[in-house]
Motif scaffolding. Structure first.
Motif, mmCIF file in Angstrom:
data_model
loop_
_atom_site.group_PDB
_atom_site.id
_atom_site.type_symbol
_atom_site.label_atom_id
_atom_site.label_comp_id
_atom_site.label_asym_id
_atom_site.label_seq_id
_atom_site.Cartn_x
_atom_site.Cartn_y
_atom_site.Cartn_z
ATOM 1 N N VAL A 8 0.859 -1.192 0.000
ATOM 2 C CA VAL A 8 0.000 0.000 0.000
ATOM 3 C C VAL A 8 0.893 1.238 0.000
ATOM 4 O O VAL A 8 1.772 1.377 0.858
ATOM 5 N N PHE A 9 0.658 2.131 -0.961
ATOM 6 C CA PHE A 9 1.493 3.319 -1.137
ATOM 7 C C PHE A 9 0.748 4.580 -0.704
ATOM 8 O O PHE A 9 -0.395 4.803 -1.110
ATOM 9 N N THR A 19 2.741 9.715 -8.717
ATOM 10 C CA THR A 19 4.153 9.702 -8.334
ATOM 11 C C THR A 19 4.675 8.283 -8.122
ATOM 12 O O THR A 19 5.889 8.061 -8.125
ATOM 13 N N TRP A 20 3.773 7.317 -7.954
ATOM 14 C CA TRP A 20 4.200 5.943 -7.682
ATOM 15 C C TRP A 20 4.264 5.064 -8.925
ATOM 16 O O TRP A 20 4.659 3.903 -8.853
ATOM 17 N N TYR A 32 3.220 -8.636 -7.267
ATOM 18 C CA TYR A 32 2.795 -7.950 -6.054
ATOM 19 C C TYR A 32 1.542 -7.130 -6.344
ATOM 20 O O TYR A 32 1.475 -6.429 -7.360
ATOM 21 N N LYS A 33 0.567 -7.225 -5.470
ATOM 22 C CA LYS A 33 -0.599 -6.350 -5.564
ATOM 23 C C LYS A 33 -0.213 -5.007 -4.969
ATOM 24 O O LYS A 33 0.211 -4.916 -3.813
ATOM 25 N N CYS A 34 -0.357 -3.943 -5.753
ATOM 26 C CA CYS A 34 0.000 -2.593 -5.313
ATOM 27 C C CYS A 34 -1.252 -1.721 -5.297
ATOM 28 O O CYS A 34 -1.998 -1.680 -6.278
ATOM 29 N N ILE A 35 -1.470 -1.031 -4.202
ATOM 30 C CA ILE A 35 -2.605 -0.119 -4.087
ATOM 31 C C ILE A 35 -2.073 1.255 -3.690
ATOM 32 O O ILE A 35 -1.445 1.412 -2.638
ATOM 33 N N CYS A 36 -2.309 2.244 -4.540
ATOM 34 C CA CYS A 36 -1.905 3.624 -4.254
ATOM 35 C C CYS A 36 -3.129 4.380 -3.742
ATOM 36 O O CYS A 36 -4.169 4.401 -4.397
ATOM 37 N N SER A 236 12.228 13.007 -4.243
ATOM 38 C CA SER A 236 11.301 12.113 -4.942
ATOM 39 C C SER A 236 12.038 10.936 -5.575
ATOM 40 O O SER A 236 12.107 10.818 -6.809
ATOM 41 N N PRO A 237 12.587 10.027 -4.779
ATOM 42 C CA PRO A 237 13.375 8.926 -5.343
ATOM 43 C C PRO A 237 12.548 7.991 -6.209
ATOM 44 O O PRO A 237 13.084 7.345 -7.113
ATOM 45 N N MET A 238 11.260 7.908 -5.945
ATOM 46 C CA MET A 238 10.412 7.028 -6.764
ATOM 47 C C MET A 238 10.307 7.509 -8.205
ATOM 48 O O MET A 238 9.968 6.737 -9.099
ATOM 49 N N LEU A 239 10.658 8.773 -8.436
ATOM 50 C CA LEU A 239 10.626 9.333 -9.783
ATOM 51 C C LEU A 239 12.019 9.393 -10.406
ATOM 52 O O LEU A 239 12.207 9.019 -11.562
#
Length: 258
Positions: A8-9, A19-20, A32-36, A236-239
């Motif tokens: 979960v993000f 952003t994710w 992986y199930k990802c939920i933003c 913003s390391p995810m970017l």
């Protein structure tokens, strides 16, 4: 059904779930199930409360653990306050209520935190940062929004190509001021209840690495189980460093599963 935990993000202030995208795609490719979770405080309503942000995240977690799925919560910046508070009583902490057949069977395994602080129970965001807004934003009480007064690209995305940085600046949302100024009664130091993995952003112009280092040391001194990694990136390391961010999340999830 995949036995892998759901990830979960939780984004930071002013930011939406776009952003994710650079990290969720490769994680989903690994099943992986990802939920933003979009935060209500970024949806243009200045009366939004901190509890509404918290509940948005908590309700997603509750839905997953009710299905028997374990959860890892990934948080960024202001999202750290929300995510830490949202996991209250949903972990495997000994004093948590033991599940029964009618109660959730999954748990929150831990937090993966990046460029964020550590929530102190009962303390609002503004009190965490010294009682007044940092220099890069102001409290516009007339509109009810927190307004960025610095160069947003330099602040958040200085290590992205100019065109891409400008794109994400254009995606910034209005941020309800109320959630930053009030709501301390709902804040909870959930990071004390679970192992934490922390990604330190060493070229951060919003939240300097020296401040991050100090807060990690305080958290460890306060009983936190904090594993630290570093990435040379902006706020913003995810970017700007998605590959490294994905590797950090995968390492954290693998350790938390154990």
């Amino acid at each position: 059904m995949s036995q892998k935990p759901t990830i979960v993000f939780v984004p930071g202030a002013w930011h939406n779930i776009s952003t994710w995208e650079k990290v969720t795609a490769p994680l989903e490719a690994q099943q992986y199930k990802c939920i933003c979770v979009p935060l209500p405080s970024t949806m243009g309503n200045p009366s939004t409360t901190f509890l509404e942000d918290l509940d948005a995240v908590r309700n997603v977690i509750l839905a997953e653990i009710a299905q028997g799925h374990d959860v890892v919560v990934v948080v960024h910046s202001y999202g750290g306050l929300v995510g830490s508070s949202a996991i209250k009583s949903l972990t495997k902490k000994p004093q948590s209520v033991s599940p029964s057949p009618t109660q959730p069977t999954g748990h929150v395994l831990g937090l993966a935190m990046m460029a964020t602080g550590f929530a102190a129970t009962g303390i609002s965001f503004i009190d965490h940062v010294g009682g007044k807004p940092p220099p890069f934003w102001k409290a516009d009480t007339e509109s009810g929004f927190a307004v960025i007064v610095a160069d947003a690209r330099e602040l958040f995305y200085h290590d992205l190509p100019e065109e891409e940085g400008n794109l994400f600046v254009s995606r910034l949302e209005k941020q309800a001021l109320k959630v930053l100024m009030e709501g301390g009664e709902h804040v909870y130091s959930g990071w004390k209840d679970v192992p934490v993995w922390y990604l330190m952003t060493t070229d951060d112009r919003t939240f300097p690495v020296e401040a991050q280092t100090h807060l990690v040391q305080l958290a460890r001194g306060g009983g936190g189980d904090v594993t630290m990694r570093e990435v040379e990136s902006s706020h913003s390391p995810m970017l700007s460093k998605p590959k490294e961010t994905v590797e950090f999340i995968l390492e954290a999830v693998a350790a938390l599963e154990r």
